[in-house]
Design a protein around this motif. Sequence first.
Motif, PDB file in Angstrom:
ATOM      1  N   UNK A 323       0.779  -1.226   0.000  1.00  0.00           N
ATOM      2  CA  UNK A 323       0.000   0.000   0.000  1.00  0.00           C
ATOM      3  C   UNK A 323       0.813   1.278   0.000  1.00  0.00           C
ATOM      4  N   UNK A 324       2.130   1.178  -0.088  1.00  0.00           N
ATOM      5  CA  UNK A 324       3.005   2.348  -0.123  1.00  0.00           C
ATOM      6  C   UNK A 324       3.721   2.393  -1.464  1.00  0.00           C
ATOM      7  N   UNK A 325       3.856   3.579  -2.012  1.00  0.00           N
ATOM      8  CA  UNK A 325       4.477   3.733  -3.329  1.00  0.00           C
ATOM      9  C   UNK A 325       5.936   3.298  -3.313  1.00  0.00           C
ATOM     10  N   UNK A 326       6.462   3.054  -4.500  1.00  0.00           N
ATOM     11  CA  UNK A 326       7.883   2.778  -4.693  1.00  0.00           C
ATOM     12  C   UNK A 326       8.498   4.008  -5.351  1.00  0.00           C
ATOM     13  N   UNK A 327       9.391   4.667  -4.643  1.00  0.00           N
ATOM     14  CA  UNK A 327       9.986   5.912  -5.122  1.00  0.00           C
ATOM     15  C   UNK A 327      11.453   5.933  -4.724  1.00  0.00           C
ATOM     16  N   UNK A 328      12.332   5.893  -5.720  1.00  0.00           N
ATOM     17  CA  UNK A 328      13.756   5.925  -5.425  1.00  0.00           C
ATOM     18  C   UNK A 328      14.555   5.131  -6.437  1.00  0.00           C
ATOM     19  N   UNK A 329      15.828   4.928  -6.127  1.00  0.00           N
ATOM     20  CA  UNK A 329      16.761   4.304  -7.065  1.00  0.00           C
ATOM     21  C   UNK A 329      16.481   2.818  -7.229  1.00  0.00           C
ATOM     22  N   UNK A 330      16.665   2.350  -8.463  1.00  0.00           N
ATOM     23  CA  UNK A 330      16.562   0.929  -8.770  1.00  0.00           C
ATOM     24  C   UNK A 330      17.922   0.249  -8.782  1.00  0.00           C
TER      25      UNK A 330
END
Length: 392
Positions: A323-330
């Motif tokens: 339920x939380x977004x994925x935001x950041x480096x891969x």
Amino acid sequence: MSAPRVGVVGLGAIGSMTLWQLARRGIPAVGFEQHWSPNDRSAHAGESRLFRSLPYLEKAPGDRAILRAARGLWQQLEQESGHHVYFQNGGLVIGREDNPGLRNVAALAAGRDGTEANILDAHALRGRFPQFRISDGEMAVLDVHGGLLKPEWAVAAAVRTAVAHGAQVRTASRVRGWREANGQILVETGQESVAVDKLIVCPGPYAGELLPDLPLKARRLLLAWFAPDDASRVPAFQAEAFPSFVRESELGFTYGGPSFDNTFIKLGGDFDWGRAEEPSCMDRNITAEDLAGVRAVAAQELVGIDSSPVRAEMYMDAWSDDGTALLGALDADATQILAAGFTGYGFKISPVIGSILADLAGRGETDFDIGYMSPARFRREPAAEELLPERA
């Protein structure tokens, strides 16, 4: 503008805002969109989106800081583009008096507004907004900065403004994948390979197709439009008299608001319409069972609305497993950056997410707390037996 330095995959809500933020900072950028931009094949379609300035579903401190910054950036987009996309007609948060989340919103509203006039018990709510069917024990908070956003116009405004600043846009250009080569990233489409130094991936509901190892799923999302049951009631449901709303009730989490043509109202809710297993060919057919939830909202939560919809459309959105977004480096070098899985709450904060992504691409960091959204939380660690050397 010279050869693009940052690529943006997907020009929906977040991708378009990212391209705008990159371009206005003078960062060379190219955007790839497999359809057209804006379009009705992603999460930003549907003519309107709700805007709230007070946190209700936002739980983490980082979410709240992002939400606080959103209104100013929407106004900035309006100023730079000349498009009117944010309509401040107020937004109601309705629920039970014993709902701790709603009580927290009430305290925040009173502190910000300097008055409790916008905190309404059941009696006051019925008197001020008779369009709602209210039970004893319910209350509401009127967010005076809440209202509606025009999503298609917002995406168009961001893309056009980005192009005016020198960004490149490639529509009908589906990204098949990307790979590292000679210190750059080669973005592969069906027509060409484009070299960039950094890549920002904003795939919306298509995340599972591009990044199948991450826990991101596309869900079908139904929106329906309803008419007042009598012509005399039309003024009561126009934007001047009828605010947007979110509500927690026996039906679950529901929402709605007036349409921009001041004729109908749009309703939705957190009902289960199933997954879009293959987003590129999602089933858009709508059954009577699909409509049952929103018809119940019209019949049970509102006064004076015909519960037979005049229009219904099936869209889709991306949801993460937690339920939380994925935001950041891969990747370890932070040359590949992801923004996906906003689970139904991404549009109203999309210009802030675009600004954060431009921060990460431009200077490698952001002033916002986004650690809790890191894609690394889903990175699988190898099991102990996988680390053992092979036996001869």
